[in-house]
Enzyme design. Structure first.
Site, short mmCIF file in Angstrom:
data_model
loop_
_atom_site.label_atom_id
_atom_site.label_comp_id
_atom_site.label_asym_id
_atom_site.label_seq_id
_atom_site.Cartn_x
_atom_site.Cartn_y
_atom_site.Cartn_z
N ASN A 1 0.45 -1.08 0.26
CA ASN A 1 0.26 0.14 -0.05
C ASN A 1 1.14 0.99 -0.04
OD1 ASN A 1 -1.67 -2.55 2.28
ND2 ASN A 1 -2.76 -1.37 -0.23
N VAL B 1 2.31 6.55 0.70
CA VAL B 1 0.77 6.17 1.54
C VAL B 1 -0.15 5.93 0.97
CG1 VAL B 1 0.63 5.05 3.86
CG2 VAL B 1 2.85 5.86 3.61
N CYS B 2 -0.79 4.73 1.05
CA CYS B 2 -2.54 4.93 0.13
C CYS B 2 -3.01 4.58 1.39
CB CYS B 2 -2.26 4.38 -1.13
SG CYS B 2 -4.41 3.52 -1.24
N LEU B 3 -3.55 5.38 1.90
CA LEU B 3 -4.56 4.80 3.39
C LEU B 3 -5.31 5.17 3.01
CD1 LEU B 3 -4.43 3.32 6.08
CD2 LEU B 3 -3.24 4.74 7.31
N SER C 1 -6.15 -2.16 -1.91
CA SER C 1 -6.32 -1.13 -2.26
C SER C 1 -4.64 -1.26 -2.83
CB SER C 1 -6.35 0.33 -1.18
OG SER C 1 -6.35 1.21 -2.07
#
EC number: 2.3.2.-
Length: 159
Positions: A85, A92-94, A127
């Site tokens: 992620n 960062v993909c959150l 994701s």
């Protein structure tokens, strides 16, 4: 708007210095003239104990805009950080960092860093941000774990 964001970031800094999770660090960067830059923070996130991330303290840059806290900060690990992620750029993909998803102005720096720490050992396969880490995570967990453990040695705790 800059007044609101800088006041909020000053308050966050004060709260962080008073109470922050063990092993973490988060501090505003320093400008060339020696003054603090409240809009760029240098952070460190320790890997949780009893996980493959244990033993590392992972460097992260948090960048805020003058629209903070209405808009989330951008959080970046070093380029090519190995995680499903995290984009190759380190971003960062959150969901709590996504304005269209779970971001709320009440989310604090502490909440973001704890969320990212949790994400390290609990990637979201729905994701993905990087091909190799997600592929290994889903198809070859042993190789994935080996790469994570090797990465923990690249980022030892600060002395």
């Amino acid at each position: 708007m800059a007044g609101i964001s800088s006041a909020r970031l000053s308050e966050e800094r004060k709260n962080w210095r008073r109470d922050h999770p063990y092993g973490f660090f988060a501090r505003p960067s320093t400008n060339t003239d020696g003054s603090l830059n409240l809009y760029v923070w240098n952070c460190g996130i320790p890997g949780k104990t009893k996980t493959n991330w244990e033993g590392g303290v992972y460097p992260l840059i948090m960048e805020f805009t003058e629209d903070y806290p209405s808009k989330p900060p951008k959080c970046r690990f070093p380029k090519d950080f190995f995680h499903p992620n995290v984009y190759p750029s380190g971003t960062v993909c959150l969901s709590i960092l996504n304005e269209e998803a779970d971001w709320k102005p009440s989310v604090t720096i502490k909440t973001v860093l704890l969320g990212i720490q949790d994400l390290l050992d609990n990637p979201n396969p729905k994701s993905p941000a990087q091909q190799l880490p997600i592929h290994l995570f889903l198809t070859n967990k042993e190789e994935y774990d080996k790469k994570v453990k090797a990465q923990s040695k690249v980022y030892p705790p600060p002395q």
